[in-house]
Design an enzyme around this catalytic site. Sequence first.
Site, mmCIF file in Angstrom:
data_model
loop_
_atom_site.group_PDB
_atom_site.id
_atom_site.type_symbol
_atom_site.label_atom_id
_atom_site.label_comp_id
_atom_site.label_asym_id
_atom_site.label_seq_id
_atom_site.Cartn_x
_atom_site.Cartn_y
_atom_site.Cartn_z
ATOM 1 N N ARG A 21 0.831 -1.204 0.000
ATOM 2 C CA ARG A 21 0.000 0.000 0.000
ATOM 3 C C ARG A 21 0.864 1.252 0.000
ATOM 4 N NH1 ARG A 21 -5.430 -1.399 2.313
ATOM 5 N NH2 ARG A 21 -5.416 -3.657 2.547
ATOM 6 N N SER A 136 -21.074 -15.022 13.412
ATOM 7 C CA SER A 136 -20.553 -13.803 12.789
ATOM 8 C C SER A 136 -20.816 -13.811 11.290
ATOM 9 C CB SER A 136 -19.044 -13.719 13.062
ATOM 10 O OG SER A 136 -18.471 -12.570 12.492
ATOM 11 N N THR A 244 -18.748 4.549 15.559
ATOM 12 C CA THR A 244 -17.527 5.346 15.568
ATOM 13 C C THR A 244 -17.853 6.828 15.681
ATOM 14 O OG1 THR A 244 -15.485 5.808 14.356
ATOM 15 C CG2 THR A 244 -17.478 5.558 13.050
ATOM 16 N N LYS A 247 -16.236 8.979 11.571
ATOM 17 C CA LYS A 247 -16.753 9.071 10.204
ATOM 18 C C LYS A 247 -17.774 10.213 10.128
ATOM 19 C CE LYS A 247 -15.443 4.442 8.755
ATOM 20 N NZ LYS A 247 -14.528 4.146 9.874
ATOM 21 N N THR A 276 -5.614 1.800 28.384
ATOM 22 C CA THR A 276 -5.263 2.764 27.331
ATOM 23 C C THR A 276 -5.726 4.163 27.731
ATOM 24 O OG1 THR A 276 -5.303 3.157 24.943
ATOM 25 C CG2 THR A 276 -7.387 2.553 25.962
ATOM 26 N N THR A 362 -8.916 -6.294 1.631
ATOM 27 C CA THR A 362 -10.127 -5.555 1.994
ATOM 28 C C THR A 362 -11.333 -6.106 1.250
ATOM 29 O OG1 THR A 362 -8.742 -3.609 2.349
ATOM 30 C CG2 THR A 362 -11.114 -3.247 2.213
#
Length: 409
Positions: A21, A136, A244, A247, A276, A362
Amino acid sequence: MNYNAYFTDALSRLRSERRYRVFADLERLAGRFPHAVWHSPKGPRNVVIWCSNDYLGMGQHPKVVGAMVETATRMGTGAGGTRNIAGTNHPLVELERELADLHGKEAALVFTSGYVSNETGISTLAKLMPNCLILSDALNHNSMIEGVRQAHCEKQIFRHNDTAHLEELLAAAAPERPKLVAFESLYSMDGDIAPVHRICDLAERYGAMTYVDEVHAVGMYGPRGGGIAEREGAAQRIDVIEATLAKAFGCIGGYIAGTSALIDAVRSYAPGFIFTTALPPAVCAAATAAIRHLKASQWERERHQDRAARTKAVLAAAGLPVMTNPTHIVPLFVGNPERCKAASDLLLSDHGIYIQPINYPTVPKGAERLRITPSPYHDDALIDRLAEALLEVWQKLDLPLKERALAAE
């Protein structure tokens, strides 16, 4: 021992597999989106971004920018550490309340990214339910796949959006066994939508929990931007809603929303949350401003859908291979990794149009594409210019136009 050889060999494998990439050096300018500056090898150039996930342009909205600047000036730039150590900054408390209200849930929990919220949320929930079975969807995002893997419990993959297959798997599981059905509301590569109510029907019938990823729908669908589940009137039927802030809300971070007990359990057990650093106050304030604005404003959503529909219509009328779907995602089928990358390079170098190629892993090999995401700020002239540039690139690379492409698809 030449340790560097391991890394150069790994990179060589990526190149030979046509998966290496390259990232464009872009400088977005607030107030000018989708226009940006590309710092090319030959110097700065003006370009138009056509593949941003800042779907509604909220990253430059005056309310959002203003909230971030004001809060950073007043409270500083950092969060001071993990919430476990430094406490919870008040803008983060307000953000979680706003998110719970958005989805009609008792509570919400914010993570540092949407990836982390899936990876940590799914794995933690499953570990807290002994002998849990995770079901899933086959096209779930990598973050969900990693969450399933890290749960270290049994998983079964149901065919994409295939509720008959899901029912087979649910029916075969012991009725008393904990079960978690994980799926996305809107799949970002093809732009298709999950049969949310049908999945909820099955989950209720077979005693399973539901976990939905609304990452590519939150802010953009539903009367207040609550996503596909809100639009379909299904939010109250879903146990966990994940999404999220990076976006449609134009910031950074991810979250889950659910019952108070569920959220508190994840807060108390999830390593990806406990260890974190928290989101900084300025980011939290900006995200809250975006959510509040989009709860009340319909203009962004309506204009966004209008722009997506016009882009699809113009590209399809030009004979370009638009992969049809009912959402804002505009995929153009290419079907070859080298030519997909070449098309992206030509659009940028010759036309000042930035669209990142979407190649394996992807999407599956042979399904390579350009993924276009119009925003409310892509006007008619930009759409027409995009179609002209794409046609020129398609002809230069001898890429298939609509009839040939759809046959290959």
